[in-house]
Design an enzyme around this catalytic site. Structure first.
Site, PDB file in Angstrom:
ATOM      1  N   GLY A  11      20.178   9.803  47.536  1.00  0.00           N
ATOM      2  CA  GLY A  11      20.808   8.874  46.605  1.00  0.00           C
ATOM      3  C   GLY A  11      21.978   9.480  45.871  1.00  0.00           C
ATOM      4  O   GLY A  11      22.985   8.808  45.612  1.00  0.00           O
ATOM      5  N   ASP A  12      21.887  10.754  45.538  1.00  0.00           N
ATOM      6  CA  ASP A  12      22.987  11.448  44.873  1.00  0.00           C
ATOM      7  C   ASP A  12      24.238  11.421  45.747  1.00  0.00           C
ATOM      8  O   ASP A  12      25.338  11.135  45.265  1.00  0.00           O
ATOM      9  CB  ASP A  12      22.563  12.886  44.563  1.00  0.00           C
ATOM     10  CG  ASP A  12      23.671  13.690  43.919  1.00  0.00           C
ATOM     11  OD1 ASP A  12      24.141  13.302  42.836  1.00  0.00           O
ATOM     12  OD2 ASP A  12      24.064  14.724  44.502  1.00  0.00           O
ATOM     13  N   ALA A  13      24.063  11.693  47.025  1.00  0.00           N
ATOM     14  CA  ALA A  13      25.211  11.704  47.954  1.00  0.00           C
ATOM     15  C   ALA A  13      25.778  10.303  48.143  1.00  0.00           C
ATOM     16  O   ALA A  13      27.003  10.114  48.155  1.00  0.00           O
ATOM     17  CB  ALA A  13      24.785  12.294  49.299  1.00  0.00           C
TER      18      ALA A  13
END
Length: 144
Positions: free
Chosen positions: A29-31
């Protein structure tokens, strides 16, 4: 102006998705979140250092926590549960952050990773609800 990203992958079957930890979902999700933010700053064209400054301001945990709070009214009960699992799985934190902010940011990242793999259309809808700050002092470098 929100930019539409290329088509997302086909949803993962529930059996495979359930094998992923909240930490793994937050990692993905961060990416995905950063890619979405970067895509939103491409137009008008800017110098690379300005892209970086604008993106860093949006991918900070504080901004992610604010985005989580603004999106919360749109969440389904299942999405709220994914966020809760992500918040509870958040361990450790940078010294500059409160535990609460770090947990909220991790919860948002977990939900984004989950929706990227489970329901890309829903993720696109939630991204469209975000208010991405635009720097009004940005110089348009289109002619360069």
């Amino acid at each position: 102006m929100n930019i539409n990203l290329p088509p997302l992958p086909q949803p993962l079957p529930d059996q495979l998705l359930q094998q992923l930890s909240p930490g793994a979902l937050a990692y993905l999700g961060d990416a995905v979140y950063e890619l979405y933010i970067r895509a939103n700053y491409l137009i008008p064209p800017k110098r690379l250092h300005l892209y970086h400054s604008l993106v860093v301001a949006q991918v900070r945990a504080e901004t992610q926590a604010r985005h989580l709070r603004s999106l919360a009214p749109h969440f389904t009960p299942a999405e709220t549960e994914i966020v809760r699992r992500g918040r509870n799985a958040a361990t450790g934190r940078p010294k500059r952050l409160s535990v609460s902010i770090y947990q909220q940011a991790t919860g948002l990242e977990t939900l984004i990773g989950y929706l990227y793999l489970k329901d890309p259309e829903r993720l696109t809808y939630l991204f469209a609800q975000l208010e991405i700050e635009k720097d009004t002092s940005v110089v348009d470098y289109t002619g360069l």
